[in-house]
Design a protein around this motif. Structure first.
Motif, PDB file in Angstrom:
ATOM      1  N   GLY A 149      26.269  43.966  37.836  1.00  0.00           N
ATOM      2  CA  GLY A 149      27.524  44.596  38.230  1.00  0.00           C
ATOM      3  C   GLY A 149      27.774  44.429  39.722  1.00  0.00           C
ATOM      4  O   GLY A 149      26.836  44.448  40.523  1.00  0.00           O
ATOM      5  N   SER A 151      29.850  45.686  43.150  1.00  0.00           N
ATOM      6  CA  SER A 151      30.560  46.804  43.777  1.00  0.00           C
ATOM      7  C   SER A 151      31.386  46.306  44.957  1.00  0.00           C
ATOM      8  O   SER A 151      31.212  45.182  45.437  1.00  0.00           O
ATOM      9  N   LEU A 152      32.294  47.163  45.426  1.00  0.00           N
ATOM     10  CA  LEU A 152      33.100  46.823  46.595  1.00  0.00           C
ATOM     11  C   LEU A 152      32.202  46.553  47.793  1.00  0.00           C
ATOM     12  O   LEU A 152      31.337  47.357  48.128  1.00  0.00           O
ATOM     13  N   ALA A 154      30.045  43.996  48.064  1.00  0.00           N
ATOM     14  CA  ALA A 154      28.825  43.251  47.741  1.00  0.00           C
ATOM     15  C   ALA A 154      28.811  41.931  48.502  1.00  0.00           C
ATOM     16  O   ALA A 154      29.806  41.215  48.560  1.00  0.00           O
ATOM     17  N   ASN A 168      38.512  44.177  46.991  1.00  0.00           N
ATOM     18  CA  ASN A 168      39.138  45.008  45.956  1.00  0.00           C
ATOM     19  C   ASN A 168      39.390  44.287  44.639  1.00  0.00           C
ATOM     20  O   ASN A 168      39.260  44.886  43.569  1.00  0.00           O
ATOM     21  N   ARG A 170      37.699  41.894  43.294  1.00  0.00           N
ATOM     22  CA  ARG A 170      36.481  41.175  42.902  1.00  0.00           C
ATOM     23  C   ARG A 170      36.313  41.156  41.374  1.00  0.00           C
ATOM     24  O   ARG A 170      36.900  41.956  40.660  1.00  0.00           O
ATOM     25  N   THR A 172      33.884  41.644  37.924  1.00  0.00           N
ATOM     26  CA  THR A 172      33.071  42.804  37.545  1.00  0.00           C
ATOM     27  C   THR A 172      31.577  42.530  37.612  1.00  0.00           C
ATOM     28  O   THR A 172      30.782  43.442  37.843  1.00  0.00           O
ATOM     29  N   ASN A 181      25.195  45.401  50.618  1.00  0.00           N
ATOM     30  CA  ASN A 181      26.563  45.845  50.413  1.00  0.00           C
ATOM     31  C   ASN A 181      27.197  46.314  51.717  1.00  0.00           C
ATOM     32  O   ASN A 181      26.608  47.117  52.436  1.00  0.00           O
TER      33      ASN A 181
END
Length: 221
Positions: A149, A151-152, A154, A168, A170, A172, A181
């Motif tokens: 997964g 995340s914002l 990464a 934003n 990206r 999944t 991150n």
């Protein structure tokens, strides 16, 4: 501008070429009205989701946006302006805080040193999905991995060794090793960097990142 502007009927707002920063954000009292898709009205063109008509289409000439009636206590006549010290200087060198993690231990020592000590440049291959940085190639011992997964913020490093910060829009999941991150504030700062602008990565711990985020929230309330 960092201030509110009262716009009368028939008046126009025009945006020119950015001088500092890359993006302009326009907010209106009451907010724009749109039907949520998957709980959001954000426009994702790639997946054709959300936006003003729910189809993920870019705004075109002739499109009309509706505005929700402001809630009690909110008036369109209120004039506000952000204090000078609270306005970010997008022309200044960008220092991006990054929480090391994920596969950071799999990068060789020299690459870890360069990741946080070398100067990086924003590539012209950048959009709302991600921003590619160019600089010394980073080498990771992990040749392949199962997708995880994303995340914002990464920070993925593909086989060419040039890191990509995911934003934003990206995907999944991703299968490239990650340095860690970017903090939400660092991701927002990177989103305002123009192609060719230099940035530096700074490793921080979770406590420092959380403290800085709380400080920011307290200033903008």
């Amino acid at each position: 501008m960092w201030r509110s502007v009262r716009v009368g009927k028939g008046e126009k707002i025009k945006f020119g070429t950015p001088v500092k920063g890359l993006r302009a954000y326009l907010a209106v009292a009451g907010g724009f009205s749109a039907d949520p898709v998957l709980g959001s009205v954000a426009c994702v063109v790639r997946e054709q989701l959300g936006g003003f008509n729910g189809q993920g289409q870019r705004l075109a000439e002739g499109d009309e946006l509706t505005i929700t009636t402001p809630s009690h206590g909110t008036s369109g006549s209120i004039q506000a302006e952000a204090p000078e010290q609270e306005r970010p200087d997008y022309a200044a060198p960008a220092i991006l805080n990054l929480l090391p993690g994920a596969q950071v231990a799999d990068f060789i020592g020299r690459s870890l040193f360069e990741a946080f000590n070398a100067e990086w440049w924003v590539d012209d291959r950048a959009d709302r999905m991600g921003v590619r940085l160019t600089g010394p190639p980073l080498h990771c011992r992990t040749a392949s991995m199962v997708s995880e997964g994303i995340s914002l913020g990464a920070m993925q490093v593909p086989s060419d060794g040039q890191p990509i910060a995911l934003l934003n829009d990206r995907q999944t999941i991703g299968g490239y090793p990650r340095l860690g991150n970017l903090t939400p504030l660092a991701a927002s700062r990177l989103a305002q960097c123009q192609p060719g602008q230099s940035v530096r990565l700074r490793a921080v711990g979770a406590e420092i990142a959380l403290w800085e985020h709380r400080q920011f929230i307290s200033r903008v309330k």
